[in-house]
Design a protein around this motif. Structure first.
Motif, mmCIF file in Angstrom:
data_model
loop_
_atom_site.group_PDB
_atom_site.id
_atom_site.type_symbol
_atom_site.label_atom_id
_atom_site.label_comp_id
_atom_site.label_asym_id
_atom_site.label_seq_id
_atom_site.Cartn_x
_atom_site.Cartn_y
_atom_site.Cartn_z
ATOM 1 N N LEU A 1 26.151 58.584 55.667
ATOM 2 C CA LEU A 1 24.785 59.196 55.690
ATOM 3 C C LEU A 1 23.982 58.002 55.772
ATOM 4 C CD1 LEU A 1 25.188 62.194 53.114
ATOM 5 C CD2 LEU A 1 26.034 62.050 55.526
ATOM 6 N N HIS A 2 24.238 56.777 55.255
ATOM 7 C CA HIS A 2 23.509 55.803 55.053
ATOM 8 C C HIS A 2 24.062 54.554 55.648
ATOM 9 C CE1 HIS A 2 22.180 58.493 51.814
ATOM 10 N NE2 HIS A 2 21.299 57.788 51.965
ATOM 11 N N ASP A 3 23.281 53.826 56.428
ATOM 12 C CA ASP A 3 23.656 52.668 57.304
ATOM 13 C C ASP A 3 23.815 51.360 56.254
ATOM 14 O OD1 ASP A 3 23.720 54.019 59.566
ATOM 15 O OD2 ASP A 3 21.578 53.401 59.901
ATOM 16 N N LEU A 4 24.849 50.516 56.483
ATOM 17 C CA LEU A 4 24.838 49.378 55.832
ATOM 18 C C LEU A 4 24.195 48.362 56.475
ATOM 19 C CD1 LEU A 4 28.453 49.295 53.782
ATOM 20 C CD2 LEU A 4 26.150 50.003 52.747
ATOM 21 N N VAL A 5 23.201 47.698 56.026
ATOM 22 C CA VAL A 5 22.432 46.875 56.870
ATOM 23 C C VAL A 5 22.329 45.492 56.256
ATOM 24 C CG1 VAL A 5 20.150 46.184 57.661
ATOM 25 C CG2 VAL A 5 20.928 48.743 57.587
ATOM 26 N N GLU A 6 22.982 44.488 56.671
ATOM 27 C CA GLU A 6 22.998 43.119 56.068
ATOM 28 C C GLU A 6 21.604 42.544 56.064
ATOM 29 O OE1 GLU A 6 25.315 41.073 55.367
ATOM 30 O OE2 GLU A 6 27.259 42.007 56.502
ATOM 31 N N SER A 7 21.087 41.894 54.823
ATOM 32 C CA SER A 7 19.780 41.297 54.463
ATOM 33 C C SER A 7 19.871 40.387 53.627
ATOM 34 C CB SER A 7 18.983 42.278 54.196
ATOM 35 O OG SER A 7 19.059 42.798 52.623
ATOM 36 N N ALA A 8 18.997 39.602 53.396
ATOM 37 C CA ALA A 8 18.811 38.368 52.578
ATOM 38 C C ALA A 8 18.931 38.786 51.046
ATOM 39 C CB ALA A 8 17.669 37.750 52.609
ATOM 40 N N ASP A 9 18.845 39.991 51.137
ATOM 41 C CA ASP A 9 18.937 40.811 49.503
ATOM 42 C C ASP A 9 20.284 41.166 49.493
ATOM 43 O OD1 ASP A 9 16.594 39.823 48.577
ATOM 44 O OD2 ASP A 9 15.630 41.596 49.756
ATOM 45 N N VAL B 1 20.363 52.188 54.238
ATOM 46 C CA VAL B 1 19.315 52.639 54.928
ATOM 47 C C VAL B 1 19.679 54.285 55.333
ATOM 48 C CG1 VAL B 1 17.763 52.495 56.918
ATOM 49 C CG2 VAL B 1 18.564 50.575 55.526
ATOM 50 N N ALA B 2 19.073 55.145 54.998
ATOM 51 C CA ALA B 2 19.236 56.723 55.195
ATOM 52 C C ALA B 2 19.180 56.617 56.594
ATOM 53 C CB ALA B 2 18.351 57.666 54.688
ATOM 54 N N ASN B 3 20.173 57.614 57.382
ATOM 55 C CA ASN B 3 19.890 57.632 58.981
ATOM 56 C C ASN B 3 19.757 59.402 58.981
ATOM 57 O OD1 ASN B 3 22.865 59.044 58.980
ATOM 58 N ND2 ASN B 3 23.220 56.928 58.863
ATOM 59 N N PRO B 4 19.500 59.977 60.148
ATOM 60 C CA PRO B 4 19.370 61.425 60.366
ATOM 61 C C PRO B 4 20.528 62.206 59.749
ATOM 62 C CG PRO B 4 18.728 60.422 62.251
ATOM 63 C CD PRO B 4 19.307 59.297 61.423
ATOM 64 N N VAL B 5 21.750 61.419 59.666
ATOM 65 C CA VAL B 5 22.852 62.417 59.208
ATOM 66 C C VAL B 5 22.545 62.636 57.669
ATOM 67 C CG1 VAL B 5 25.378 62.588 58.864
ATOM 68 C CG2 VAL B 5 24.339 60.980 60.486
#
Length: 427
Positions: free
Chosen positions: A393-401, A406-410
């Motif tokens: 339901l949430h994407d895992l997004v690589e970041s500096a932190d 990140v919630a997606n429409p699912v």
């Protein structure tokens, strides 16, 4: 008179899961065999650091139940020493978020000090002690338990395919691991029941596996029959259903002598709810005439997407076999947001139709809350980003932190289903 337990109140209960595979053993490469890394999905997804926020995300989309596992190998990093600090904080955070934990006591991994892992003759006693200590510590506020997640996958990967430790192979390896898992399963459930008391609910969980194609051909019939029956072997053992008429009796005799089969019947434990893990694109395997497949990730049979038809069959079969209410304890598709929403809608609609027809389906779990990393990461030297599975339901997004959720429409669609079901329950 006790109030009805959650699965007895007539509602459909929605849950989520956080992928919690732990295989902490590693080994160097040898010849054509690549090196194997330890895998801990909580490390890969940074759940150890972000657990409180993760639980808030689950509650925020309307989940009531959360299937969540304990890293036994960390809790008991050394024999006789128990470290519950992180687990204490995680359990408290789940309850604070308003979730009802369904504890995966064992989701594949054993402590590093346990030689031969699931084949160790003392494994049942070690896992029994672990269950007892968990029950003593949390049994006053955590009531729902899965003693062993997917024992058939444990037995296949560790006992037949030689894919996970202790790397046994063949039908004898499967029987040995299945038998020891079943011994530990019975002891764990009894230990928890003694400490949690009448409030304890046991959600047994296994993988739905079915086979179609040329399974009726002479060269496949015996193999197909074996596979169909061994899917249920551990659950049949722990529930006391293996007797002189069991179709796998001859195969398991070396691992489980007659006197021990009687022990299983005398000490049988039952599911309060029978959980079914079903993935439409992977849970049905295809037999092909003239083609031999050994199974496992290294040499998989091709799979067939049977959609909701396969889910209906799996739920009905488990309910009939074990005489307990059933729930979907894992399901999803790995794919685009649109594909995930379509399966979420279709599978929940199927569950609601079955309930309307009188089927004892009490719960539905989307797995997982956020994306995970494929188990093939263990056999790779590539970075985790190469193994991302878009399932959540949430994407895992690589970041500096670190890894952002990140919630997606699912997530929006799941929340909509939760709100609709709550409204129906209140009407």
């Amino acid at each position: 008179m006790m109030a009805p337990r959650w699965f007895e109140d007539g509602r459909l209960h929605l849950g989520l899961g956080i992928e919690d595979t732990f295989v902490p053993q590693s080994r160097p490469g040898e010849g054509a065999r690549p090196a194997e890394r330890a895998i801990d999905e909580y490390e890969l997804t940074e759940h150890y650091e972000r657990f409180a926020g993760d639980f808030e995300l689950a509650a925020g989309v309307g989940a009531e139940l959360l299937r969540w596992g304990v890293p036994w190998y960390r809790v008991a990093a050394e024999p006789g020493r128990w470290d519950w600090d992180w687990t204490d904080r995680a359990i408290d955070a789940q309850l604070t978020a308003g979730l009802r934990p369904v504890i995966d006591l064992l989701h594949y991994g054993t402590p590093l000090w346990l030689d031969a892992e699931f084949a160790n003759p003392d494994y049942p006693h070690h896992v029994e002690e672990y269950a007892a200590r968990f029950g003593e510590r949390y049994g006053d506020r955590v009531f729902d338990y899965t003693p062993v997640n997917e024992p058939v996958i444990h037995a296949l990967f560790s006992g037949e395919y030689g894919y996970w430790p202790p790397y046994l192979t063949g039908a004898e390896g499967f029987a040995l691991i299945a038998a020891n898992l079943a011994r530990g399963f019975v002891r764990s459930q009894r230990a928890l029941a003694d400490r949690v008391g009448a409030s304890a609910t046991f959600v047994h969980v296994d993988a739905a596996m079915s086979f179609i194609g040329d399974d009726a051909a002479p060269e496949h019939r015996e193999e197909a029959d074996r596979l169909r029956h061994q899917v249920h072997l551990v659950e049949d053992l722990v529930t006391g259903r293996v007797d002189a008429g069991h179709p796998l009796l001859d195969r398991i005799a070396p691992a489980i002598p007659d006197r021990e089969l009687q022990w299983f019947r005398d000490n049988a434990v039952q599911p309060d709810v029978m959980g079914v893990n079903y993935y439409p694109r992977h849970s049905t395997e295809l037999f092909e005439a003239g083609v031999h497949h050994s199974g496992g990730f290294a040499d998989p049979r091709p799979s067939v997407d049977r959609g909701t038809e396969g889910l209906r069959e799996a739920l009905a079969a488990f309910a009939a076999r074990y005489g307990a209410p059933v729930m979907v304890t894992e399901t999803c598709v790995t794919g685009s947001v649109e594909e995930r929403i379509a399966w979420l809608d279709q599978s929940i609609a199927l569950v609601e139709r079955m309930r309307a027809e009188g089927a004892p389906v009490v719960g539905y779990t989307w797995w997982p809350l956020f994306d995970m990393y494929e188990w093939t990461w263990r056999h790779s030297a590539n970075p985790r980003s190469d193994h991302l599975l878009t399932m959540g339901l949430h994407d895992l997004v690589e970041s500096a932190d670190g890894l952002l959720r990140v919630a997606n429409p699912v997530a929006d669609r799941y929340r909509a289903h939760s709100s609709r079901l709550a409204a129906l329950a209140g009407s």
